[in-house]
Design a protein around this motif. Structure first.
Motif, PDB file in Angstrom:
ATOM      1  N   ARG A  28       0.832  -1.199   0.000  1.00 47.40           N
ATOM      2  CA  ARG A  28       0.000   0.000   0.000  1.00 47.40           C
ATOM      3  C   ARG A  28       0.865   1.247   0.000  1.00 47.40           C
ATOM      4  N   GLN A  29       0.457   2.218  -0.775  1.00 48.59           N
ATOM      5  CA  GLN A  29       1.189   3.477  -0.831  1.00 48.59           C
ATOM      6  C   GLN A  29       0.286   4.503  -1.498  1.00 48.59           C
ATOM      7  N   PRO A  30      -0.095   5.552  -0.767  1.00 45.70           N
ATOM      8  CA  PRO A  30      -0.884   6.585  -1.451  1.00 45.70           C
ATOM      9  C   PRO A  30      -0.022   7.328  -2.476  1.00 45.70           C
ATOM     10  N   PRO A  31      -0.624   7.702  -3.615  1.00 50.41           N
ATOM     11  CA  PRO A  31       0.139   8.482  -4.611  1.00 50.41           C
ATOM     12  C   PRO A  31       0.184   9.954  -4.229  1.00 50.41           C
ATOM     13  N   LEU A  32       0.938  10.706  -5.015  1.00 48.81           N
ATOM     14  CA  LEU A  32       0.983  12.157  -4.855  1.00 48.81           C
ATOM     15  C   LEU A  32      -0.409  12.747  -5.128  1.00 48.81           C
ATOM     16  N   ALA A  33      -1.046  12.252  -6.194  1.00 53.60           N
ATOM     17  CA  ALA A  33      -2.380  12.721  -6.576  1.00 53.60           C
ATOM     18  C   ALA A  33      -2.985  11.668  -7.496  1.00 53.60           C
ATOM     19  N   VAL A  34      -4.297  11.744  -7.638  1.00 49.55           N
ATOM     20  CA  VAL A  34      -4.983  10.877  -8.596  1.00 49.55           C
ATOM     21  C   VAL A  34      -5.639  11.760  -9.644  1.00 49.55           C
ATOM     22  N   ALA A  35      -5.315  11.492 -10.925  1.00 42.76           N
ATOM     23  CA  ALA A  35      -5.980  12.198 -12.017  1.00 42.76           C
ATOM     24  C   ALA A  35      -7.041  11.276 -12.594  1.00 42.76           C
ATOM     25  N   LEU A  36      -8.239  11.822 -12.789  1.00 42.04           N
ATOM     26  CA  LEU A  36      -9.368  11.037 -13.307  1.00 42.04           C
ATOM     27  C   LEU A  36      -9.941  11.706 -14.550  1.00 42.04           C
ATOM     28  N   PRO A  37      -9.164  11.733 -15.626  1.00 40.26           N
ATOM     29  CA  PRO A  37      -9.613  12.452 -16.827  1.00 40.26           C
ATOM     30  C   PRO A  37     -10.845  11.799 -17.441  1.00 40.26           C
ATOM     31  N   TYR A  38     -11.586  12.638 -18.191  1.00 39.29           N
ATOM     32  CA  TYR A  38     -12.771  12.155 -18.902  1.00 39.29           C
ATOM     33  C   TYR A  38     -12.483  11.863 -20.371  1.00 39.29           C
ATOM     34  N   THR A  39     -11.420  12.468 -20.891  1.00 40.95           N
ATOM     35  CA  THR A  39     -11.177  12.389 -22.338  1.00 40.95           C
ATOM     36  C   THR A  39      -9.709  12.070 -22.624  1.00 40.95           C
ATOM     37  N   ALA A  40      -9.475  11.632 -23.862  1.00 39.01           N
ATOM     38  CA  ALA A  40      -8.104  11.353 -24.291  1.00 39.01           C
ATOM     39  C   ALA A  40      -7.254  12.624 -24.243  1.00 39.01           C
ATOM     40  N   GLU A  41      -7.868  13.765 -24.566  1.00 36.59           N
ATOM     41  CA  GLU A  41      -7.122  15.023 -24.537  1.00 36.59           C
ATOM     42  C   GLU A  41      -6.638  15.326 -23.121  1.00 36.59           C
ATOM     43  N   GLN A  42      -7.501  15.051 -22.146  1.00 40.74           N
ATOM     44  CA  GLN A  42      -7.100  15.285 -20.751  1.00 40.74           C
ATOM     45  C   GLN A  42      -6.005  14.299 -20.324  1.00 40.74           C
ATOM     46  N   VAL A  43      -6.074  13.076 -20.839  1.00 43.76           N
ATOM     47  CA  VAL A  43      -5.003  12.101 -20.555  1.00 43.76           C
ATOM     48  C   VAL A  43      -3.682  12.652 -21.074  1.00 43.76           C
ATOM     49  N   GLN A  44      -3.742  13.160 -22.313  1.00 41.31           N
ATOM     50  CA  GLN A  44      -2.525  13.701 -22.911  1.00 41.31           C
ATOM     51  C   GLN A  44      -1.993  14.885 -22.094  1.00 41.31           C
ATOM     52  N   ALA A  45      -2.902  15.716 -21.631  1.00 37.66           N
ATOM     53  CA  ALA A  45      -2.474  16.880 -20.838  1.00 37.66           C
ATOM     54  C   ALA A  45      -1.773  16.437 -19.554  1.00 37.66           C
ATOM     55  N   VAL A  46      -2.334  15.434 -18.904  1.00 33.81           N
ATOM     56  CA  VAL A  46      -1.716  14.926 -17.667  1.00 33.81           C
ATOM     57  C   VAL A  46      -0.304  14.416 -17.962  1.00 33.81           C
ATOM     58  N   LEU A  47      -0.171  13.653 -19.058  1.00 40.41           N
ATOM     59  CA  LEU A  47       1.141  13.096 -19.395  1.00 40.41           C
ATOM     60  C   LEU A  47       2.149  14.202 -19.698  1.00 40.41           C
ATOM     61  N   ARG A  48       1.702  15.205 -20.445  1.00 36.20           N
ATOM     62  CA  ARG A  48       2.623  16.298 -20.794  1.00 36.20           C
ATOM     63  C   ARG A  48       3.082  17.051 -19.550  1.00 36.20           C
ATOM     64  N   ILE A  49       2.142  17.313 -18.676  1.00 36.36           N
ATOM     65  CA  ILE A  49       2.485  18.052 -17.448  1.00 36.36           C
ATOM     66  C   ILE A  49       3.451  17.239 -16.596  1.00 36.36           C
ATOM     67  N   CYS A  50       3.136  15.971 -16.415  1.00 34.83           N
ATOM     68  CA  CYS A  50       4.005  15.131 -15.587  1.00 34.83           C
ATOM     69  C   CYS A  50       5.382  15.000 -16.217  1.00 34.83           C
ATOM     70  N   HIS A  51       5.405  14.888 -17.548  1.00 34.14           N
ATOM     71  CA  HIS A  51       6.694  14.782 -18.220  1.00 34.14           C
ATOM     72  C   HIS A  51       7.500  16.053 -18.006  1.00 34.14           C
ATOM     73  N   ALA A  52       6.849  17.183 -18.157  1.00 32.58           N
ATOM     74  CA  ALA A  52       7.545  18.462 -17.981  1.00 32.58           C
ATOM     75  C   ALA A  52       8.067  18.614 -16.549  1.00 32.58           C
ATOM     76  N   HIS A  53       7.351  18.029 -15.598  1.00 31.29           N
ATOM     77  CA  HIS A  53       7.766  18.143 -14.192  1.00 31.29           C
ATOM     78  C   HIS A  53       8.546  16.930 -13.733  1.00 31.29           C
ATOM     79  N   HIS A  54       8.909  16.082 -14.673  1.00 32.46           N
ATOM     80  CA  HIS A  54       9.667  14.871 -14.380  1.00 32.46           C
ATOM     81  C   HIS A  54       9.030  14.066 -13.244  1.00 32.46           C
ATOM     82  N   THR A  55       7.729  13.893 -13.363  1.00 33.75           N
ATOM     83  CA  THR A  55       6.972  13.182 -12.334  1.00 33.75           C
ATOM     84  C   THR A  55       6.462  11.851 -12.884  1.00 33.75           C
ATOM     85  N   PRO A  56       6.714  10.747 -12.186  1.00 32.25           N
ATOM     86  CA  PRO A  56       6.236   9.453 -12.668  1.00 32.25           C
ATOM     87  C   PRO A  56       4.709   9.389 -12.752  1.00 32.25           C
ATOM     88  N   VAL A  57       4.230   8.598 -13.714  1.00 33.71           N
ATOM     89  CA  VAL A  57       2.799   8.398 -13.924  1.00 33.71           C
ATOM     90  C   VAL A  57       2.503   6.904 -13.857  1.00 33.71           C
TER      91      VAL A  57
END
Lengths: 491, 396
Positions: A45-74
């Motif tokens: 068990r380990q809580p994450p930093l945050a949970v993203a619950l996108p509704y659309t593929a575009e929002q998925v892409q946005a999450v990935l881009r942001i995390c990539h820019a911040h060097h944050t694992p997904v």
């Protein structure tokens, strides 16, 4: 990084995510994160930093881009029913749930394909196709809850996979994103993509290579009839010989399952399926197809079982009887759960011809480790689920169960088999991977991962152990644990 | 423990540091050792190797470059137990030898590869070519369970296994099907097998292509024991395979004329290479004599007939279209892409690589995967997208 700098970095990425997502699509409060701190393997068990619950593929892409820019694992997550800790969070990672992408985009009954979003439940595809007389064949035991995206990540099978194949045989194409948000489309309705078969590589890649946002699956015509034979044998050896006899007869049963004496007794006490209690092993063989095909196949299966000394034999004469005979097998895990405080489910695959030898070895190991073990077996495809009995409240029991489990997986590899047939590696079997693969192969896996995800941000640390870990693995440490989702069938 | 034999490297750099001379110390037999040494030598001298089995696909879909490296020394069935439905076989084994052994035990490869003279098991996997049964029993990679191979460093790698169900590690063995040897030299492969059907019947129903395409797709959506659905020479050809009882029960509902067994077997075997219907008949060994270039288009199964564009045969229940056309390659590619598919140059247009061009994202992934398996650019890329080839060799 100082504590202050770390907390500033965290607040920067959280505000970037909040700006890109609807208000209800980002969870950051501890009580919101708690449900996501594990998957079906609940001892990690380990809580994450945050949970993203996108509704659309575009929002998925946005999450990935942001995390990539911040060097944050997904860490991409489907329905969270996996049994190997494949979506275990990290404290520094964003958990990306695909559960809200649950549209059935279209069903084409003539072309026999369905295009669905990853959060669609496995069973929902068959339900939506039923009006056309079609269904989606792979049926993992958790199919009422597990999602097609998770099936892709795990290359899920099911009771019927000997005849109808695994996820890899039934997915025609995917769309999704690489770790940095680059859109990727592989395969589709046209057979055999051009170039390297990247689609096959995506299946079972445990969320390390791609985040899937759309899946095209093949639908099959639903068989008109299904019937099951239940045959009891005096020994496991005799049942194993009957399995070889059925295959040797040129029959591919739709399902072919075996249980040993301990599993059979546990099940019969629980569901009263009508299994003989004095049998050394029970075999269930299902036939499906047209009425003529099934009648012919069932007669041949019966003949083979008789020839191999079946001590009792029953053939379902109605759908109710068929489901009753299956009910026992499907209840094997909870039935075992009634007679032991805890159990640890293993998942090795072996060549079928070594079944007797491996079961004898398991019996010896059971004696040596002082823990009982019941065996259920997808006999058609060689996938063995030994269920090790233990009591987590007894000091030393967990360690003994782990050591026993490790020995079983070693026995599977020594018999020419593999360490996981269908549950995946996740975090649970990282050490066992060191038993199955040599350093050059593990290094190649890491290089392939880097080819798709150079920054190493997508589900890092899962599925493939570091060479360092394998080198240091003097004492292999396997982890068991109680399963989450006790309401789901597990077989 | 495998890991102890490789040494406690502790870092992933061990692999790239090994260089071309750093072949794996894993056990190789003499025939495999010859191949590993040849790879290491080629890597050291920056030479390109062209992997060759029986040379039955010479000229097919592109021109080979580099020095031939024969796999014919790798011969024989390693393990075959019919009750397992699994066979493990060395890559240089003639396909005909394997097929004969399987037939003797009432089994078969599910994907029905073309049985051109001299074809080897390794070539069947590397080319990824499947016959009419592919639409119903799966492709080459669907039947693959595992592979041992030598990568471009000359090190032996084993992926997958000899069992039906296996989710340990990435499925890098399946990636070898259709890779044309670009990722390594296959040493041995394991296949999942099928029992040969108890009974096969072929029906011939004269009709136009569009009607046939509709009909085959409709039939495939009903639970019939179909094992082939092709259109050529003005007729839909259907193959029913399964138990005698199942096939007998299905026949009356379909209609058409029964094709005599020997003719039916020859027809479907022919389809595995290229269905009849094209004039002049294409000679596998004489591609240069073709008057009109031949194309193999992969499209969604319900795609309309491409008769106006040169389609002379339909296979795979509509998913595969054979075209004879002297339209410019770019037009054929665009046509395939506009239909949601892709086109492979089959014969008579060898000036370009066979495979359909890749989009930039997949192209980049191809380059990186080529570098993972073959960092020194040892293996020939003649059949791949020119852009991928260029980048792969330029990367070393």
């Amino acid at each position: 990084m100082s504590q202050l700098a770390a907390s500033q970095a965290t607040s920067r990425i959280l505000s970037a995510l909040a700006a890109a997502l609807p208000a209800d699509a980002l969870l950051t409060e501890p009580e919101q994160l708690a449900p996501y701190e594990c998957d079906g393997l609940s001892m990690y068990r380990q809580p994450p930093l945050a949970v993203a619950l996108p509704y659309t593929a575009e929002q998925v892409q946005a999450v990935l881009r942001i995390c990539h820019a911040h060097h944050t694992p997904v860490i991409p997550r489907g329905a969270g029913t996996g049994l190997a800790g494949g979506v275990l969070p990290r404290a520094d990672a964003v958990l990306l749930s695909l559960a809200r992408l649950k549209r059935i985009v279209r069903i084409d009954p003539l072309a026999r394909v369905a295009v669905v979003e990853p959060g669609v439940r496995n069973a929902a595809i068959s339900e939506a196709s039923a009006a056309h007389g079609l269904y989606y064949a792979p049926d993992p035991s958790s199919q009422i809850a597990c999602s097609i995206g998770g099936n892709v990540a795990e290359n899920s099978g099911g009771v019927h996979c000997l005849k109808y194949g695994l996820t890899v045989h039934n997915v025609l194409g995917i769309k999704g994103f690489l770790a940095d948000g680059t859109p990727l489309s592989i395969g589709g309705e046209a057979p055999d993509d051009s170039g390297l078969d990247l689609l096959a590589l995506m299946m079972g890649s445990e969320g390390l290579l791609v985040v899937v946002t759309e899946v095209t699956v093949r639908l099959l015509p639903r068989p008109r009839v299904a019937q099951v034979v239940m045959a009891a044998f005096a020994t496991v050896e005799a049942a194993g010989d009957a399995v070889a006899g059925i295959i040797g007869e040129g029959i591919i049963p739709a399902g072919l399952e075996m249980m040993d004496a301990l599993a059979t007794r546990a099940v019969e006490d629980f569901v009263h399926a009508g299994y003989p209690l004095d049998a050394g092993a029970i075999l269930l063989a299902e036939s499906d197809g047209t009425a003529e095909e099934v009648a012919d196949e069932i007669a041949r299966i019966e003949a083979v079982c008789r020839r191999h000394g079946a001590v009792s034999l029953a053939v379902s004469q109605s759908e109710v009887e068929r489901l009753k005979l299956w009910a026992g097998r499907k209840a094997a895990f909870p039935a075992v759960g009634r007679i032991t405080p805890d159990y640890y489910c293993m998942d090795g695959t072996i060549p079928k011809k070594h079944l007797s030898a491996v079961l004898r070895r398991i019996a010896e190991l059971s004696e040596r480790h002082g823990l009982a073990c019941a065996n259920v077996f997808h006999a058609g495809d060689g996938n063995l689920h030994p269920l090790i009995f233990f009591d987590a409240n007894q000091p030393g029991d967990v360690e003994r169960a782990e050591a026993f489990g490790l020995d079983i997986l070693r026995a599977c590899v020594e018999a020419g088999g593999v360490i996981t047939g269908e549950h995946g590696v996740g975090v649970e079997k990282l050490d066992a991977m060191c038993v199955q693969f040599a350093a050059p192969e593990l290094a190649t896996f890491h290089a392939v991962k880097a080819a798709f995800d150079p920054a190493g941000l997508l589900n890092p640390g899962k599925a493939v152990p570091t060479l360092h870990r394998c080198a240091e693995m003097g004492a292999m440490h396997m982890h068991g644990g109680k399963l989450l989702h006790p309401e789901l069938p597990r077989f | 423990m495998p890991v102890s034999s490789a040494g406690p490297t502790g870092t992933l750099d061990a692999q790239s540091g090994a260089g071309p001379a750093g072949a794996s110390t894993a056990v190789l037999d003499p025939a495999e050792r010859i191949l590993a040494d040849a790879i290491c030598a080629a890597a050291a001298d920056q030479r390109v190797l062209h992997l060759r089995g029986g040379d039955s696909k010479r000229g097919l879909g592109g021109t080979a470059h580099g020095e031939p490296l024969s796999t014919l020394g790798l011969r024989g069935i390693v393990d075959y137990d019919p009750a397992e439905l699994v066979v493990t076989v060395r890559a240089g084994t003639p396909l005909a030898d394997l097929q004969a052994e399987l037939v003797a035990h009432g089994q078969m490869l599910p994907f029905e590869p073309p049985d051109w003279p001299g074809a080897t098991v390794g070539g069947a996997v590397a080319s990824g070519l499947a016959g009419p049964r592919r639409a119903f029993a799966g492709s080459v990679r669907d039947a693959l369970l595992g592979a041992r191979l030598l990568d471009g460093r000359g090190q032996v790698l084993r992926f997958g296994g000899r069992v039906m169900k296996n989710v340990a590690g990435f499925d890098l063995f399946r990636l070898q099907a259709g890779a044309w040897g670009r990722l390594g030299v296959l040493l041995e492969v394991s296949f999942r097998l099928l029992p040969r059907p108890q009974r096969e019947e072929t029906l011939r129903l004269p009709m136009a292509a569009n009607e046939a395409i509709q009909r085959m797709n409709r039939l495939a959506a009903t639970p019939l024991p179909l094992g082939g659905a092709a259109w050529c020479e003005g007729a839909l050809h259907l193959r029913l395979c399964g138990s005698a009882a199942g096939v007998d029960a299905a026949l009356p509902g379909i209609g058409g004329q029964t094709v005599e067994p020997a003719a039916a077997a020859a027809f479907w075997a022919g389809c595995a290479g290229m269905p009849p219907g094209h004039r002049p008949a294409a000679d596998m060994r004489g591609p240069d004599q073709l008057e009109v270039p031949l194309w193999r288009l992969s499209v969604p199964s319900t795609t309309r007939s491409l008769g106006a564009e040169g389609e002379f045969a339909v296979d795979w229940c509509g998913g595969l279209r054979w075209l004879a056309t002297d339209a410019p390659p770019s037009e054929v590619r665009s046509l395939a892409a506009s239909l949601g598919g892709h086109a492979m140059a089959w014969r008579g247009n060898l000036a370009q690589p066979a495979m359909h061009p890749l989009d930039p994202v997949r192209l980049a992934l191809h380059r990186r995967l080529f570098d993972v398996f073959d960092p020194h650019g040892v293996f020939d890329s003649g059949r791949f997208d020119a852009a991928a080839v260029q980048a792969a060799s330029g990367a070393t």
